[in-house]
Scaffold this motif. Sequence first.
Motif, short mmCIF file in Angstrom:
data_model
loop_
_atom_site.label_atom_id
_atom_site.label_comp_id
_atom_site.label_asym_id
_atom_site.label_seq_id
_atom_site.Cartn_x
_atom_site.Cartn_y
_atom_site.Cartn_z
N THR A 1 7.27 -1.21 12.49
CA THR A 1 6.30 -0.48 11.65
C THR A 1 6.86 -0.28 10.25
OG1 THR A 1 7.07 1.72 12.30
CG2 THR A 1 5.34 0.74 13.64
N ALA A 2 8.15 0.00 10.16
CA ALA A 2 8.76 0.14 8.84
C ALA A 2 8.71 -1.19 8.10
CB ALA A 2 10.20 0.63 8.98
N ALA A 3 8.97 -2.27 8.83
CA ALA A 3 8.93 -3.59 8.21
C ALA A 3 7.54 -3.88 7.67
CB ALA A 3 9.33 -4.65 9.24
N ASN A 4 6.52 -3.57 8.48
CA ASN A 4 5.15 -3.84 8.04
C ASN A 4 4.76 -2.97 6.85
OD1 ASN A 4 4.66 -5.85 9.84
ND2 ASN A 4 3.71 -4.51 11.38
N LEU A 5 5.28 -1.77 6.81
CA LEU A 5 5.02 -0.89 5.68
C LEU A 5 5.59 -1.51 4.39
CD1 LEU A 5 4.08 1.77 4.43
CD2 LEU A 5 6.25 2.78 5.15
N ALA A 6 6.84 -1.89 4.48
CA ALA A 6 7.51 -2.45 3.31
C ALA A 6 6.82 -3.74 2.85
CB ALA A 6 8.98 -2.73 3.63
N ARG A 7 6.38 -4.51 3.81
CA ARG A 7 5.75 -5.79 3.52
C ARG A 7 4.32 -5.63 3.02
NH1 ARG A 7 7.44 -8.62 8.86
NH2 ARG A 7 9.15 -9.94 8.11
N ARG A 8 3.76 -4.47 3.21
CA ARG A 8 2.33 -4.28 3.01
C ARG A 8 1.56 -5.30 3.82
NH1 ARG A 8 1.85 -3.36 -3.38
NH2 ARG A 8 3.86 -4.37 -3.34
N ARG A 9 2.06 -5.51 5.04
CA ARG A 9 1.48 -6.50 5.92
C ARG A 9 0.11 -6.06 6.38
NH1 ARG A 9 -0.09 -10.80 8.37
NH2 ARG A 9 1.16 -11.69 10.06
N THR B 1 2.55 18.94 -3.46
CA THR B 1 1.37 19.79 -3.24
C THR B 1 0.34 19.06 -2.37
OG1 THR B 1 1.73 20.96 -5.30
CG2 THR B 1 -0.49 21.02 -4.39
N VAL B 2 0.13 17.80 -2.68
CA VAL B 2 -0.79 17.01 -1.85
C VAL B 2 -0.34 17.08 -0.39
CG1 VAL B 2 -1.58 14.69 -1.32
CG2 VAL B 2 -1.43 15.43 -3.69
N ASP B 3 0.93 16.90 -0.20
CA ASP B 3 1.46 16.91 1.16
C ASP B 3 1.22 18.25 1.84
OD1 ASP B 3 3.18 15.35 3.11
OD2 ASP B 3 4.23 17.28 3.00
N ARG B 4 1.43 19.31 1.09
CA ARG B 4 1.20 20.64 1.67
C ARG B 4 -0.23 20.80 2.14
NH1 ARG B 4 4.34 22.08 -3.05
NH2 ARG B 4 6.48 22.45 -2.36
N VAL B 5 -1.14 20.36 1.31
CA VAL B 5 -2.56 20.48 1.68
C VAL B 5 -2.86 19.59 2.89
CG1 VAL B 5 -4.93 20.10 0.93
CG2 VAL B 5 -3.23 21.05 -0.66
N ALA C 1 8.66 8.70 7.57
CA ALA C 1 9.26 9.66 6.63
C ALA C 1 9.79 10.89 7.37
CB ALA C 1 8.22 10.08 5.60
N ARG C 2 9.04 11.29 8.37
CA ARG C 2 9.41 12.48 9.14
C ARG C 2 10.56 12.25 10.10
NH1 ARG C 2 3.54 14.04 10.75
NH2 ARG C 2 3.15 15.78 9.34
N ARG C 3 10.85 11.03 10.34
CA ARG C 3 11.75 10.64 11.44
C ARG C 3 11.25 11.28 12.73
NH1 ARG C 3 17.64 11.40 8.85
NH2 ARG C 3 16.46 12.66 7.36
N ARG C 4 9.94 11.23 12.88
CA ARG C 4 9.30 11.84 14.03
C ARG C 4 9.64 11.08 15.30
NH1 ARG C 4 7.25 15.03 17.61
NH2 ARG C 4 5.06 15.60 17.48
N GLU C 5 10.09 11.80 16.32
CA GLU C 5 10.24 11.18 17.63
C GLU C 5 9.45 12.00 18.62
OE1 GLU C 5 14.26 10.59 18.70
OE2 GLU C 5 14.60 9.16 17.07
N TYR C 6 8.91 11.32 19.60
CA TYR C 6 8.16 12.02 20.64
C TYR C 6 9.03 12.08 21.89
CZ TYR C 6 4.31 10.76 17.57
OH TYR C 6 3.50 10.59 16.49
N ASP D 1 -1.96 7.33 6.48
CA ASP D 1 -1.24 6.30 7.23
C ASP D 1 -0.22 7.00 8.12
OD1 ASP D 1 0.55 4.44 8.16
OD2 ASP D 1 0.39 3.17 6.40
N ILE D 2 -0.59 7.13 9.39
CA ILE D 2 0.23 7.93 10.30
C ILE D 2 1.60 7.30 10.55
CG2 ILE D 2 -0.69 6.91 12.42
CD1 ILE D 2 -0.08 10.63 12.12
#
Lengths: 367, 367
Positions: B77-85, A44-48, A82-87, A75-76
Amino acid sequence: MAYLKGAPRSLAATSLLLTQERVETVARPTVNDIAKEAGVSLATVDRVLNGRPGVRKKTVEKVNEAIRRIGYVRDITAANLARRREYHFVFVLPESDSLFLQSVRDMVNEVAELSRLDRTRITILPVPAHDPHLIAARLGELATVAVDGVAILAPETPPVRDAIRHLKEQDRAVVTLVSDQPNSDRDHFVGVDNVMAGRTAGALMGRFLGPGRHRVMVLVNSMQARDSLERRFGFDQVIAESWPDIEVLPSLEGRDDMDYISSLLPRALEQRGAVDGLYVLGAGNREVSRVLKSLGLSQQVTVIAHELTESTRRGLESGVVDAVITQNVGHIVRSAIRVLRATCDGTPIIEAQEKIRLEIVIRENLP
Amino acid sequence: MAYLKGAPRSLAATSLLLTQERVETVARPTVNDIAKEAGVSLATVDRVLNGRPGVRKKTVEKVNEAIRRIGYVRDITAANLARRREYHFVFVLPESDSLFLQSVRDMVNEVAELSRLDRTRITILPVPAHDPHLIAARLGELATVAVDGVAILAPETPPVRDAIRHLKEQDRAVVTLVSDQPNSDRDHFVGVDNVMAGRTAGALMGRFLGPGRHRVMVLVNSMQARDSLERRFGFDQVIAESWPDIEVLPSLEGRDDMDYISSLLPRALEQRGAVDGLYVLGAGNREVSRVLKSLGLSQQVTVIAHELTESTRRGLESGVVDAVITQNVGHIVRSAIRVLRATCDGTPIIEAQEKIRLEIVIRENLP
DNA sequence: CTGAAAGCGCTTACAG
DNA sequence: CTGAAAGCGCTTACAG
């Protein structure tokens, strides 16, 4: 604030300040904290957070209230992971062998390589420089494929302007490059103010020629292009304001034809009598250097040109060219990508960082 | 390559190319792929990837071989996320009320605010401008606290140089700002070549004064600082090379004392007779404008100054100052941070992006 | 020396 | 309209 107020009085104080700050660092709130605070689930948080439908108005308010209370900032990078977002961005560039456009292409390719590490794919789509309808058609195609953003470098025309509008309707991020398309709905223009560029060229010409009567010749590719018109306008403006004794001759149009320039220029230089200055507004720098040298005029004529390329660089080094007004191509390309990404993410851009500077280069500050 | 070779022949072709590319996009390999390929666990892959001990030589080789085979590139970026760097950088800046240093401080504060979104904390540590031992002591402190990187703006002295060496021994990332500390083990220098800056100032002075005999006065804060020496050196060099008819007078030292400058300057201008040019090498721009105006000399004297600040900007606008040689403070601060982070991560920097340009500003291209 | 499991902060199906 | 669980690509204790 990041600023440690006042000078610490002793070394111990310094150390204390820094270590204390470390200790008191409060972990940034996360989606989990929102969920707890609002008494709802993560989904729900995510939806909002992402403005997705299917949440009761009251729940939305509850969540937003919690977000506000704990001061959440998303945290973008985690979101993109998580999205596996690619541009996927496309640079629409004219097929032209001008050194400037070549350097733009090279820079895009270079940055494209590095951008793959940032989940960003960049493609160049070459278009015929002088066929607005074909360019518009190509842009129309881009609105039908999986592309997130488009950077366009093309002369301003109604078909292109409409095609950009259509891209925006299809929710693509769009920036114009070097030459703007005003009234086109583009999200941003990446480039310099060309009137200002012309004024700068004019002021340097005036100062370098010094007091007295002088004649200045203007060489341009074509007076069709908006950027050429604007530069000439700015040049004339500043000369009229501050150096009324300088006579600026009508523009000589090179028409993108090197051979034509090579034959036109010597005739014009002889025919029109003594010329003290030459303002190279558009392309043709290679020919200018050659012709001036062969006529033995390279020291007599003050030359101001645009865009730092291999040929204007050599012109500066050899003393044929006196100053070059330019914009940093690397900055332009990187800025375009940052702006496209920010537009896709809906995050703000840093105005000062994305402002392209009008650079003056003489032999002594040649990078 | 990102470049679509050749111009597509038809719209259909364009569309095809783009959609096909989309389809054929192969997912980037991940640590999981390495683990499978090498027949080991994720933990082992991680150990090899980060060069941690406790893995058999043979296993290391097996993993590295797999990495090579599948063409793995780490997602930092994933590494830094996991590390809480988190990155903690300190900017060591002199306590000085010069407009330039003020703008550096302002910019650091501004960028600091935005950097928090990137898990980067930035702190300013003010130090007395002219006490090398105290500066060195402060840097020594930084080596004992939890700081990942330090950006230092300070005059070059042996104590500071040694303190930087010590910071590097303690594995901190270190960059010097604006004024370099050569032989200090700093990882990078963020700033311009000051000899080049002086040469550029000299060339503009020569061109603006034009042919004939001229006298140029040089105003400097103190000839102790390396950057002042280098600028003066470059200025003299280019004048001697190309404008031998210009006489450059000995430097007038303002000694950071505004009142002193205000009284010194008018006396010097009268006493030394006709002066056609004034090169303001260091601080004192506010006083220069005031004095020249009050003596009615603002139009007669060609003034070249350094650093675009509120006061030099006003000087350009009012016509007292003819050109300013400057470096973009925003670029310097952001570059310092990018370089510090890259040094911490062990990733390469983009040379062209981190190269600080020597900018020439006249009234017409004032940003 | 090696691995299974939990977790970084966020999103995505899927089920209810 | 809402939630539990799995997963993005990587790292970190912990156990063996």
